[in-house]
Structures are given as C-alpha cells and as structure tokens.
Design a protein around this motif. Structure first.
Motif, PDB file in Angstrom:
ATOM      1  N   ILE A 198      -6.927   9.796  -0.644  1.00  0.00           N
ATOM      2  CA  ILE A 198      -7.029   8.330  -0.709  1.00  0.00           C
ATOM      3  C   ILE A 198      -7.114   7.740   0.695  1.00  0.00           C
ATOM      4  O   ILE A 198      -7.952   6.877   0.968  1.00  0.00           O
ATOM      5  N   GLU A 199      -6.266   8.209   1.591  1.00  0.00           N
ATOM      6  CA  GLU A 199      -6.278   7.700   2.964  1.00  0.00           C
ATOM      7  C   GLU A 199      -7.585   8.028   3.675  1.00  0.00           C
ATOM      8  O   GLU A 199      -8.110   7.214   4.428  1.00  0.00           O
ATOM      9  N   ARG A 224     -10.575   8.446   2.219  1.00  0.00           N
ATOM     10  CA  ARG A 224     -11.602   7.565   1.661  1.00  0.00           C
ATOM     11  C   ARG A 224     -11.422   6.130   2.159  1.00  0.00           C
ATOM     12  O   ARG A 224     -12.406   5.433   2.392  1.00  0.00           O
ATOM     13  N   ALA A 225     -10.187   5.698   2.298  1.00  0.00           N
ATOM     14  CA  ALA A 225      -9.916   4.325   2.745  1.00  0.00           C
ATOM     15  C   ALA A 225     -10.477   4.082   4.134  1.00  0.00           C
ATOM     16  O   ALA A 225     -11.054   3.029   4.395  1.00  0.00           O
ATOM     17  N   ARG A 226     -10.353   5.038   5.031  1.00  0.00           N
ATOM     18  CA  ARG A 226     -10.852   4.805   6.388  1.00  0.00           C
ATOM     19  C   ARG A 226     -12.372   4.681   6.402  1.00  0.00           C
ATOM     20  O   ARG A 226     -12.932   3.908   7.162  1.00  0.00           O
ATOM     21  N   PHE A 235       0.843  -1.198   0.000  1.00  0.00           N
ATOM     22  CA  PHE A 235       0.000   0.000   0.000  1.00  0.00           C
ATOM     23  C   PHE A 235       0.879   1.249   0.000  1.00  0.00           C
ATOM     24  O   PHE A 235       0.633   2.194  -0.733  1.00  0.00           O
ATOM     25  N   TYR A 261     -14.119   3.504   3.824  1.00  0.00           N
ATOM     26  CA  TYR A 261     -14.367   2.200   3.207  1.00  0.00           C
ATOM     27  C   TYR A 261     -14.186   1.088   4.241  1.00  0.00           C
ATOM     28  O   TYR A 261     -15.004   0.171   4.327  1.00  0.00           O
ATOM     29  N   ILE A 262     -13.132   1.174   5.023  1.00  0.00           N
ATOM     30  CA  ILE A 262     -12.866   0.167   6.049  1.00  0.00           C
ATOM     31  C   ILE A 262     -14.003   0.120   7.061  1.00  0.00           C
ATOM     32  O   ILE A 262     -14.469  -0.955   7.437  1.00  0.00           O
ATOM     33  N   ARG A 286      -2.678  11.583  -1.890  1.00  0.00           N
ATOM     34  CA  ARG A 286      -2.487  10.563  -0.851  1.00  0.00           C
ATOM     35  C   ARG A 286      -3.410  10.814   0.327  1.00  0.00           C
ATOM     36  O   ARG A 286      -4.023   9.884   0.854  1.00  0.00           O
TER      37      ARG A 286
END
Length: 102
Positions: free
Chosen positions: A33-34, A36-38, A18, A40-41, A30
């Motif tokens: 993205i980070e 949005r990732a949290r 990653f 999504y998780i 970045r």
C-alpha cells in the motif's frame, strides 16, 4: 490550513488517520500500500502541476514533443517515467525539477 482541517477531523473522530487504517493490514500488505501510495502521489503532483500551468494533456505533450497518450498514461499510472521525462515536464511548464532524498 487544509492539514489543520484534516488533523481536527481526525481528533474529533470524523476521519480515521492513515496510520490507523494501515494497522488493520498485514506487514506485507502495508508495504505494498505504501509503495503504491508514493506512485499515486507522484502522478497526482504531475497532473496538478499541469493543471496549475493551465495546460491540457495535448498542450503539454506538444511542448514535450510526445503524444498526448503518453501524458495520459503517466497521469493514470500506467506509464513508468524516467528522470529525463521529469526534466522535460518541468521545462515544459517553466519549472525547475529538483530531486532530493529526505
């Protein structure tokens, strides 16, 4: 076990880490993205909890006294949720909601 498989795949070059993927993006990208990732998780964990509890979206909604579409929107990321909703989800699946900062 799963994490070991991922680490081994990264070491052997079958997967890209990653962190290495993120290096290719600007600092601004970045951060987005980070962020949005949290989200999504979080929604993936809510969906997984529902599935482990062997509940359909409709069954969970009924236990929470909300519409099935509300659960669908949560799991798809189209619905922001409150702490109250998180507590209701936990109660509906027979779990305790714990909140922590790490």
């Amino acid at each position: 076990m799963y994490n070991k498989k991922i680490r081994d795949a990264i070491k052997s070059g079958r997967l890209i880490s990653f962190e290495d993927v993120l290096k290719k993006y600007s600092k601004k990208d970045r951060a987005e993205i980070e962020e949005r990732a949290r989200y999504y998780i979080a929604r993936a964990k809510i969906r997984k909890l529902r599935i482990i509890s062997r509940l359909t979206q409709a069954e969970l909604a009924k236990k929470m006294n909300v519409k099935r579409e509300f659960i669908s929107r949560i799991e798809s990321g189209r619905q922001n949720i409150t702490l109250e909703t998180l507590f209701k989800i936990a109660e509906a699946v027979g779990k305790e909601f714990k909140f922590s900062f790490k």
